[in-house]
Design a protein around this motif. Structure first.
Motif, PDB file in Angstrom:
ATOM      1  N   SER A  89      38.876 -23.784  19.519  1.00 47.18           N
ATOM      2  CA  SER A  89      39.632 -22.667  18.971  1.00 47.18           C
ATOM      3  C   SER A  89      39.573 -22.677  17.448  1.00 47.18           C
ATOM      4  O   SER A  89      39.685 -23.727  16.806  1.00 47.18           O
ATOM      5  CB  SER A  89      41.090 -22.741  19.421  1.00 47.18           C
ATOM      6  OG  SER A  89      41.856 -21.739  18.776  1.00 47.18           O
ATOM      7  N   PRO A 119      52.875 -11.859  21.572  1.00 43.02           N
ATOM      8  CA  PRO A 119      53.380 -13.135  21.057  1.00 43.02           C
ATOM      9  C   PRO A 119      52.822 -14.346  21.789  1.00 43.02           C
ATOM     10  O   PRO A 119      52.408 -15.319  21.162  1.00 43.02           O
ATOM     11  CB  PRO A 119      54.897 -13.010  21.247  1.00 43.02           C
ATOM     12  CG  PRO A 119      55.152 -11.539  21.233  1.00 43.02           C
ATOM     13  CD  PRO A 119      53.961 -10.918  21.891  1.00 43.02           C
ATOM     14  N   ASP A 120      52.843 -14.320  23.136  1.00 41.49           N
ATOM     15  CA  ASP A 120      52.322 -15.429  23.921  1.00 41.49           C
ATOM     16  C   ASP A 120      52.327 -15.023  25.392  1.00 41.49           C
ATOM     17  O   ASP A 120      52.774 -13.943  25.763  1.00 41.49           O
ATOM     18  CB  ASP A 120      53.128 -16.716  23.714  1.00 41.49           C
ATOM     19  CG  ASP A 120      54.634 -16.507  23.901  1.00 41.49           C
ATOM     20  OD1 ASP A 120      55.012 -15.740  24.815  1.00 41.49           O
ATOM     21  OD2 ASP A 120      55.417 -17.101  23.144  1.00 41.49           O
ATOM     22  N   ASP A 121      51.826 -15.922  26.238  1.00 35.71           N
ATOM     23  CA  ASP A 121      51.750 -15.631  27.668  1.00 35.71           C
ATOM     24  C   ASP A 121      53.129 -15.477  28.293  1.00 35.71           C
ATOM     25  O   ASP A 121      53.326 -14.641  29.185  1.00 35.71           O
ATOM     26  CB  ASP A 121      50.967 -16.733  28.381  1.00 35.71           C
ATOM     27  CG  ASP A 121      49.479 -16.439  28.411  1.00 35.71           C
ATOM     28  OD1 ASP A 121      48.907 -16.407  29.497  1.00 35.71           O
ATOM     29  OD2 ASP A 121      48.891 -16.209  27.332  1.00 35.71           O
ATOM     30  N   SER A 168      54.689  -8.634  15.927  1.00 35.07           N
ATOM     31  CA  SER A 168      53.255  -8.845  15.766  1.00 35.07           C
ATOM     32  C   SER A 168      52.406  -7.598  15.997  1.00 35.07           C
ATOM     33  O   SER A 168      51.182  -7.676  15.957  1.00 35.07           O
ATOM     34  CB  SER A 168      52.809  -9.967  16.712  1.00 35.07           C
ATOM     35  OG  SER A 168      53.242  -9.717  18.041  1.00 35.07           O
ATOM     36  N   GLN A 203      42.873 -10.647  17.669  1.00 31.90           N
ATOM     37  CA  GLN A 203      42.744 -11.461  18.873  1.00 31.90           C
ATOM     38  C   GLN A 203      42.054 -12.780  18.522  1.00 31.90           C
ATOM     39  O   GLN A 203      41.667 -13.016  17.386  1.00 31.90           O
ATOM     40  CB  GLN A 203      41.991 -10.698  19.965  1.00 31.90           C
ATOM     41  CG  GLN A 203      42.795  -9.554  20.566  1.00 31.90           C
ATOM     42  CD  GLN A 203      42.148  -8.962  21.810  1.00 31.90           C
ATOM     43  OE1 GLN A 203      41.460  -9.654  22.570  1.00 31.90           O
ATOM     44  NE2 GLN A 203      42.371  -7.660  22.032  1.00 31.90           N
ATOM     45  N   ASP A 204      41.910 -13.629  19.530  1.00 35.85           N
ATOM     46  CA  ASP A 204      41.466 -15.005  19.325  1.00 35.85           C
ATOM     47  C   ASP A 204      40.063 -15.099  18.709  1.00 35.85           C
ATOM     48  O   ASP A 204      39.222 -14.212  18.871  1.00 35.85           O
ATOM     49  CB  ASP A 204      41.441 -15.752  20.659  1.00 35.85           C
ATOM     50  CG  ASP A 204      42.818 -15.877  21.287  1.00 35.85           C
ATOM     51  OD1 ASP A 204      43.803 -15.760  20.558  1.00 35.85           O
ATOM     52  OD2 ASP A 204      42.886 -16.076  22.515  1.00 35.85           O
ATOM     53  N   TYR A 241      54.208  -4.762  19.886  1.00 36.76           N
ATOM     54  CA  TYR A 241      55.112  -5.900  20.042  1.00 36.76           C
ATOM     55  C   TYR A 241      56.081  -5.979  18.862  1.00 36.76           C
ATOM     56  O   TYR A 241      55.788  -5.490  17.761  1.00 36.76           O
ATOM     57  CB  TYR A 241      54.288  -7.179  20.215  1.00 36.76           C
ATOM     58  CG  TYR A 241      53.458  -7.078  21.476  1.00 36.76           C
ATOM     59  CD1 TYR A 241      54.017  -7.368  22.714  1.00 36.76           C
ATOM     60  CD2 TYR A 241      52.154  -6.588  21.442  1.00 36.76           C
ATOM     61  CE1 TYR A 241      53.290  -7.223  23.883  1.00 36.76           C
ATOM     62  CE2 TYR A 241      51.419  -6.432  22.602  1.00 36.76           C
ATOM     63  CZ  TYR A 241      51.990  -6.743  23.819  1.00 36.76           C
ATOM     64  OH  TYR A 241      51.281  -6.578  24.979  1.00 36.76           O
ATOM     65  N   THR A 268      49.281  -7.699  18.562  1.00 35.56           N
ATOM     66  CA  THR A 268      49.009  -9.029  19.114  1.00 35.56           C
ATOM     67  C   THR A 268      50.182  -9.506  19.965  1.00 35.56           C
ATOM     68  O   THR A 268      51.298  -9.652  19.454  1.00 35.56           O
ATOM     69  CB  THR A 268      48.759 -10.041  17.979  1.00 35.56           C
ATOM     70  OG1 THR A 268      47.703  -9.554  17.148  1.00 35.56           O
ATOM     71  CG2 THR A 268      48.372 -11.400  18.543  1.00 35.56           C
ATOM     72  N   HIS A 283      45.435  -6.319  25.559  1.00 37.78           N
ATOM     73  CA  HIS A 283      44.892  -7.677  25.459  1.00 37.78           C
ATOM     74  C   HIS A 283      44.524  -8.156  26.861  1.00 37.78           C
ATOM     75  O   HIS A 283      45.217  -7.851  27.837  1.00 37.78           O
ATOM     76  CB  HIS A 283      45.957  -8.596  24.850  1.00 37.78           C
ATOM     77  CG  HIS A 283      45.446  -9.922  24.410  1.00 37.78           C
ATOM     78  ND1 HIS A 283      45.103 -10.913  25.292  1.00 37.78           N
ATOM     79  CD2 HIS A 283      45.218 -10.424  23.161  1.00 37.78           C
ATOM     80  CE1 HIS A 283      44.689 -11.981  24.622  1.00 37.78           C
ATOM     81  NE2 HIS A 283      44.752 -11.716  23.326  1.00 37.78           N
ATOM     82  N   ASN A 291      41.682 -20.422  16.013  1.00 35.56           N
ATOM     83  CA  ASN A 291      42.969 -19.806  15.708  1.00 35.56           C
ATOM     84  C   ASN A 291      43.749 -20.683  14.735  1.00 35.56           C
ATOM     85  O   ASN A 291      43.500 -21.892  14.626  1.00 35.56           O
ATOM     86  CB  ASN A 291      43.804 -19.623  16.974  1.00 35.56           C
ATOM     87  CG  ASN A 291      43.220 -18.587  17.905  1.00 35.56           C
ATOM     88  OD1 ASN A 291      42.341 -17.814  17.523  1.00 35.56           O
ATOM     89  ND2 ASN A 291      43.714 -18.550  19.129  1.00 35.56           N
ATOM     90  N   ARG A 326      44.998 -10.858  28.336  1.00 34.12           N
ATOM     91  CA  ARG A 326      46.071 -11.605  29.002  1.00 34.12           C
ATOM     92  C   ARG A 326      47.145 -10.662  29.565  1.00 34.12           C
ATOM     93  O   ARG A 326      47.834 -11.010  30.521  1.00 34.12           O
ATOM     94  CB  ARG A 326      46.715 -12.600  28.035  1.00 34.12           C
ATOM     95  CG  ARG A 326      45.765 -13.647  27.517  1.00 34.12           C
ATOM     96  CD  ARG A 326      45.158 -14.479  28.625  1.00 34.12           C
ATOM     97  NE  ARG A 326      46.111 -15.361  29.288  1.00 34.12           N
ATOM     98  CZ  ARG A 326      45.809 -16.166  30.295  1.00 34.12           C
ATOM     99  NH1 ARG A 326      44.574 -16.172  30.796  1.00 34.12           N
ATOM    100  NH2 ARG A 326      46.728 -16.945  30.833  1.00 34.12           N
TER     101      ARG A 326
END
Length: 971
Positions: free
Chosen positions: A6, A342-344, A337, A164-165, A334, A340, A370, A8, A372
Motif C-alpha cells: 500500500s 471513511p472505512d469499511d 471526506s 481512492q487507494d 460522506y 472517499t 467506491h 496510502n 467497497r
C-alpha cells in the motif's frame, strides 16, 4: 503469486495554480511549500483554504520496491484520481490517465530498481465546476469541465485529487486484468471471460478503454482520441482455469481454457445454484489462475452472485419473481471526506441502515461508487442502481468520454450481483434533446450498453419534466410536489404516470416505446431540516458547506446563519426552540413520504419508487438520514411505509379535516409485493382520540372504550393491490386530533403489518349577530359565501358600508373597503389574487417564485390562539387536514414586522419567510390580510369556519393594534 504494497498514507502535497498541465515534457517543479495530505482523500475535504480549489496540484512521496520482488513485474495502481493524473518516477515520465471515477495502472518495472528508494510524483489537474458561480475558474480547453463526466460537482463543489487507494503490485508481466463472471441460472452454470494484460495495457481489443496514455503514446499535451490499440499477445501456451466455491462450501472447477486474442472463455457447471437476492445474499467465490504451459503465473480472486434481472410485460423480475423497487437516491457523499468512504465499518453500517429503513435498493446518483460500497451491498443484500457523473454539455469530446466512462464502470463492477440497473444519462444533463443529434446519440447508447451488458437493465435517460426517454428498459420519471399543499396534484400526476402517458417518450416521433417497459417513479421527496447543532465541529463551528448554496433557488438552500434567522423570526412563538422546529419539519417529511408512497402503491401498474434521498448532502436536506447518517424523526416508522406489504387508508372525499360528530367513511386497501396471494386475512382497526404526539409510538393498542372494528375476508394480493373494504367511525364531538390505527392479520391471527392515518376534528363556531359587510366583487366570485356566513350566525349585508365599527370583507383593498379602513374601519382582506397593497406590501402567486415549495420544501404555520374552540385540532406545520385551505398566494414586504404575522410560510433553511395572515394599520383603521382560501371553502371545509371566526375575532378585538403602520399612498 501477486504481492501488494500500500502507498496510502501521508504524502507531500502542494497546490500549484496556473502551472502547466497535460504536458509530459514539463514535469512539476520542486515543491517549495509542501503540505501533508492523506491519500486516499479529496483535496477539498482536507484544507479549509482549498474548499473550492480547481486547478493543478502536485503529490509526492517516496517508496521502496522490496528486494524480494526482484525478477517480477511491478505495477503502480490507482483506484481513482479526479481528474487528470500525470505520473513521474524519479523525474521520468511514466504516463497519464484522464477520468475521475475509474481505476488505472502502469507497469513501472523499467523505472525502478529493487531494494532502492524512488520518488513518485503525481500531477493532478482538476478543472473547475460551478458550485461557486462568483468564482472565476481557470479554463482547461483540452480537459473541459463542461465536457468531462463530473456529476454534482457543479452543485456541491469541486472534487479533486487522489480519492481512492494507491498501491504497488508485484506479479507476472502477463496477468489477469479482469475476470468477468456471467451467471447462467437457467443453464446451471457460470461463464467467465478472462481478459489478460501486459506491460502496455489490456491484451484484448474488446476491453473497455482505460483512459491511460503511456510515455511515447500520442503527442504531448493532447490526449489520444480513443483507446490505445491492444499490444500483441506474448508468445507461449497460455490458458486460464477457474475454481468456484459455493456459499455451502461446495467447489466446482473447469479444465484449462486456451487464451486467444488476449482473452479466455471458461464455463463452470453449478447444479441447483443458490440465487442471490436481498433476502438471501448468497455469494460464490472464485479463483482464476493464469497458466503458462502448466505453470501457474497469476491468480485473481473475486466473487459473483447467481441471479437474473429482466424487464418484460410492465414488470421487473429478479430471479424470475416480480420485484417492487423500494429505493432511495444516494449521492454517495460522506460527512467529512466527501467522495472517499471513511472505512469499511462505515459502509457496512450504511447498508444496514438502508435495510433497516425498509429499502431494497440505493440509486447511486451520477457518481461511480467506491468498489467497497458495492462489496457490502453484495455481502449484506442491497440492490444498487449505478450511474456515472454526467457532463454539462454534449459538445466536443463529451460523447466519447461518457461512453468510455460507462464502459469502464461496467467492466469494473461487472461481478457485483447487487448492481442491477445502469443509467446512461440523468434528466438529460449534458444533452439537448430538442436536437436530433443528441436524441440519436441517446438511443444509440441504449442499444450499445444493452449489448455491452445484457445481464442488467439499462435506462437511457432517467427523465423528468422537460425531457423524456428514447429507448429504455424502464419507463421511469421524476416529479416533486409540495406537501401538503399540492398533494392533490401529486395524486393526479401518479395516476397519469400509471396510465402510461405519451409524455414519457420523445414527442418528436423518434422514440421507441414498446408499451411493455415497467413504469416507476425514480425521484420524489420532501425536505426535513437537520439539526444544525448535530453538524457543528468540536469547536462549535458550522460546517464549511453552510456557506454554499447562496445562488440556488434565490438563496432558499443557503444554510449559513439558520439558527440566528430562526431566532429572529415569528417561528419561536409557534414552534418553540429551534430543535423543536427542526423535528417538526422532519415529522412533516415523514408524513409527506408516507402519503406519496401510498398514492403510488394504490396504482398496480407502478413497479416502485426512488425516494430523494438516502442521506442529506450539504444543503440538500431531503435525506431519510442526516449527512452524518443520524436518524430523523419517524425513523422507526419508515419500515411500515417503505414496506413490501402496506395498509393504505383513505378518507372519503380525501378529506382529513373532520366536523365534530360526523360519521367518517375510510377506504382500506392492501398493497403487497408477495409472490403468492394469501386469503383469509383480517384488518383490525381502532380509533385513538385526544392524540398528543405527532407520530404513533410502537405497539400502540386500543384504549378501553375506543371505537374499533374489523374487516374480515381480506385477500393479501400477489404483487398488487386489493380492496379490504370500507370502515366507518364517528368523529368525537370535541375538537382534537384523532388517529386511526390499522393492523393486518393473517388467517392464524398473526400480525403482518400496521398502518395509521391522522385527522383533525373541528368544531363549528357560532357568531350570533356579528355584522359583516360583504364586498360585491367577493360575493360575486363566491356565490355561496353570503349564505355560508349567515349559516354561521353572521349578519351579512352587501349594501352601503356603514359605520366605522362595521367589519368589511373584501378581496381587494380598493374602493369602499379602502375608504372604510382609512376612515377608521376594519377590513378582513380575503386575497385570492396578486395585488399591490399600501406601504410596499404585495400579494404574489406562489408559483411565480420559490414559494411554490415543490422542490425545496416549505412549511405553513398558524399562530396558536386563533381557532377558538377548535384550537385542540391545530398542529404545526399544517398538514393534510388543511388541504384545500392552504394559500396559493403569500404577502411580501413585511419581513421586519413578523410580530404582526398570524400565519406564514417559510422555505428551506428558514429562508424567504412570507406572511399568509398579516395585520397592519392604514390611516385610522386596521386591515387583516389573509391568503388562506377561506372564501371558497367555508361551506365544505371543517377548518375554514374556525379560522374565519378566529380572524374576525382578532380583527374586532379593541386591543388589535398591529405595529406595522403603512401609508395609504405608498404602493
Amino acid at each position: 503469486m501477486r504481492e501488494r504494497l500500500s502507498l496510502n498514507g501521508a504524502w507531500r502535497f502542494q497546490p500549484t495554480p496556473g502551472a502547466p498541465y497535460n504536458d509530459p515534457d514539463t514535469p512539476p517543479a520542486a515543491l517549495t511549500e509542501p503540505r501533508t495530505i492523506a491519500v486516499p482523500g479529496c483535496i477539498q475535504a482536507q484544507f479549509a483554504d482549498l474548499r473550492d480549489y480547481a486547478d493543478v496540484s502536485v503529490y509526492e512521496r517516496t517508496f521502496t520496491v522490496p528486494a524480494a520482488w526482484a525478477g517480477r513485474a511491478v505495477r503502480l495502481h490507482f483506484g481513482a484520481v479526479d481528474y487528470l493524473a500525470e505520473v513521474w518516477i524519479d523525474g521520468r515520465y511514466v504516463g497519464d490517465h484522464e477520468g475521475g471515477f475509474l481505476p488505472f495502472w502502469f507497469d513501472i518495472t523499467r523505472y525502478v530498481a529493487f531494494g532502492r528508494e524512488h520518488r513518485l510524483t503525481v500531477r493532478v489537474t482538476d478543472p473547475g465546476g460551478a458550485a461557486w458561480p462568483e468564482r472565476e475558474y481557470r479554463p482547461f480547453p483540452d480537459i473541459s469541465f463542461q465536457e468531462a463526466p463530473h456529476g454534482k460537482q457543479s452543485w456541491y463543489g469541486s472534487i479533486g485529487g487522489i480519492w481512492q487507494d494507491v498501491w504497488l503490485e508485484a506479479g507476472s508481466p502477463v496477468w489477469l486484468y479482469r475476470v468477468l463472471a456471467t451467471p447462467d441460472v437457467a443453464g446451471g452454470q457460470v461463464h467467465f471471460r478472462a481478459i489478460l494484460a501486459g506491460p502496455e495495457g489490456p491484451l484484448s481489443s474488446h476491453a473497455a478503454p482505460t483512459g491511460t496514455r503511456l510515455a511515447g503514446q500520442g503527442p504531448a499535451g493532447r490526449r489520444a482520441p480513443g483507446p490505445v490499440p491492444a499490444p500483441d499477445m506474448p508468445e507461449g501456451h497460455w490458458s486460464v482455469q477457474v475454481r468456484v466455491t459455493g456459499p455451502d462450501g461446495a467447489t466446482y472447477a473447469s479444465p484449462p481454457a486456451p487464451v486467444a486474442a488476449g482473452e479466455a472463455r471458461v464455463s463452470v457447471r453449478i447444479p441447483e445454484p443458490a440465487l442471490w437476492a436481498p433476502e438471501h445474499p448468497d455469494l460464490y467465490e472464485f479463483e482464476a489462475v493464469l497458466l503458462e504451459g502448466s505453470t501457474p503465473v497469476d491468480r485473481l480472486e473475486d466473487h459473483f452472485g447467481m441471479r437474473t434481472v429482466e424487464a418484460r410485460e410492465n414488470r421487473i423480475y429478479l430471479n424470475g419473481r416480480p420485484l417492487y423497487i423500494r429505493a432511495a437516491l444516494d449521492q454517495d457523499y460522506y460527512p467529512v471526506s466527501l467522495w472517499t468512504p471513511p472505512d469499511d465499518a462505515f459502509l457496512m453500517e450504511q447498508v444496514r441502515l438502508a435495510k433497516e429503513l425498509g429499502l431494497n435498493m440505493l440509486r447511486c446518483h451520477i457518481k461511480a461508487p467506491h468498489p467497497r460500497y458495492l462489496y457490502w451491498a453484495d455481502k449484506l443484500g442491497l440492490l444498487v442502481w449505478e450511474e456515472y457523473g454526467n457532463p454539462s454539455n454534449s459538445q466536443g469530446r463529451a460523447p466519447e468520454l461518457c461512453r468510455a466512462t460507462l464502459e469502464g464502470l461496467i467492466e469494473r463492477d461487472y461481478n457485483h450481483p447487487a448492481t442491477v440497473i445502469w443509467s446512461v444519462i440523468n434528466e438529460s444533463w449534458g444533452l439537448d434533446l430538442s436536437q436530433e443529434r443528441d436524441r440519436t446519440w441517446l438511443a444509440q447508447m441504449y442499444d450499445h450498453f444493452k449489448a455491452y451488458d445484457p445481464t442488467r437493465l439499462i435506462t437511457d435517460n432517467s427523465a423528468c419534466p422537460g425531457n423524456f426517454h428514447m429507448a429504455t428498459d424502464l419507463a421511469d420519471y421524476h416529479s416533486y410536489y409540495a406537501y401538503p399543499d399540492h398533494f392533490d396534484r401529486w395524486e393526479a400526476w401518479v395516476a397519469d404516470l400509471a396510465g402510461r402517458p405519451g409524455w414519457i417518450f420523445s414527442p418528436h416521433g423518434d422514440g421507441r416505446p414498446t408499451g411493455q417497459e415497467p413504469l416507476m417513479n425514480s425521484e420524489f421527496g420532501n425536505w426535513g431540516l437537520p439539526d444544525a447543532h448535530d453538524l457543528l465541529d468540536g469547536e462549535g463551528r458550522e460546517p464549511w458547506w453552510f456557506a454554499t448554496g447562496a445562488t440556488w433557488n434565490e438563496g432558499v438552500v443557503h444554510p449559513a446563519g439558520v439558527r440566528e434567522r430562526y431566532a429572529g423570526s415569528a417561528l419561536p412563538a409557534v414552534f418553540g426552540a429551534y430543535r423543536d422546529f427542526v423535528r417538526a419539519t422532519q415529522v412533516q417529511q415523514f408524513r409527506a413520504l408516507k402519503h406519496e408512497i401510498e398514492a403510488m402503491r394504490q396504482r398496480p401498474s407502478l413497479n416502485g419508487y426512488v425516494i430523494t434521498e438516502f442521506t442529506d448532502v450539504h444543503w440538500e436536506c431531503n435525506g431519510l438520514l442526516n449527512q452524518n447518517r443520524q436518524p430523523k424523526a419517524g425513523h422507526a416508522l419508515y419500515p411500515t411505509v417503505i414496506a413490501g406489504t402496506q395498509l393504505i387508508a383513505r378518507p372519503a372525499g380525501s378529506r382529513w379535516a373532520l366536523a365534530a360528530g360526523e360519521t367518517v367513511a375510510v377506504r382500506v386497501q392492501v398493497a403487497s409485493d408477495s409472490p403468492a396471494a394469501a386469503p383469509g386475512c383480517t384488518v383490525c382497526w381502532w380509533l385513538e382520540e385526544g392524540v398528543a404526539t405527532p407520530l404513533p409510538g410502537p405497539g400502540v393498542g386500543p384504549r378501553p372504550g375506543a371505537q374499533r372494528g374489523s374487516l374480515p375476508g381480506v385477500i393479501l394480493p400477489a404483487f398488487g393491490v386489493a380492496e379490504a373494504g370500507t370502515l366507518r367511525f364517528r368523529a368525537p364531538v370535541g375538537a382534537q386530533r384523532v388517529r386511526l390505527h390499522l393492523a393486518l392479520l393473517d388467517r392464524h391471527g398473526r400480525e403482518i403489518c400496521r398502518g395509521y392515518e391522522d385527522f383533525g376534528v373541528y368544531v363549528r363556531p357560532r357568531a350570533e349577530g356579528v355584522r359583516l359587510w360583504l364586498d360585491p366583487d367577493l360575493a360575486g366570485a363566491h356565490p355561496g359565501l353570503a349564505g355560508a356566513l349567515e349559516a354561521l350566525g353572521y349578519a351579512v349585508t352587501a349594501g352601503g358600508l356603514g359605520a366605522a365599527g362595521d367589519l368589511a370583507l373584501a378581496s381587494r383593498l380598493e374602493g369602499p373597503a379602502l375608504a372604510h379602513v382609512a376612515a377608521g374601519g376594519r377590513v378582513l382582506l380575503l386575497a385570492g389574487a396578486p395585488q399591490d397593497l399600501p406601504g410596499g406590501l404585495r400579494i404574489v402567486d406562489r408559483k411565480d417564485g420559490q414559494w411554490h415549495g415543490d422542490w425545496a420544501s416549505g412549511w405553513h404555520w398558524l399562530r396558536p390562539g386563533l381557532l377558538g374552540e377548535s384550537e385542540a385540532a391545530l398542529e404545526n406545520p399544517l398538514d393534510l387536514d388543511w388541504a384545500g385551505l392552504l394559500p396559493e398566494h403569500v404577502v411580501l414586504g413585511a419581513g421586519e414586522a413578523q410580530a404582526d404575522w398570524l400565519a406564514g410560510y417559510v422555505l428551506g433553511w428558514v429562508r424567504l419567510p412570507a406572511a399568509t395572515a398579516l395585520g397592519f394599520r392604514l390611516g385610522r383603521g386596521s386591515v387583516l390580510a389573509t391568503t388562506f382560501r377561506v372564501a371558497g371553502s367555508l361551506a365544505g371545509h371543517p377548518a375554514a369556519a374556525p379560522l374565519l371566526a378566529g380572524l374576525i375575532a382578532r380583527l374586532r378585538d379593541p386591543a388589535f393594534r398591529p405595529a406595522l403602520h403603512v401609508a395609504k399612498e405608498a404602493r
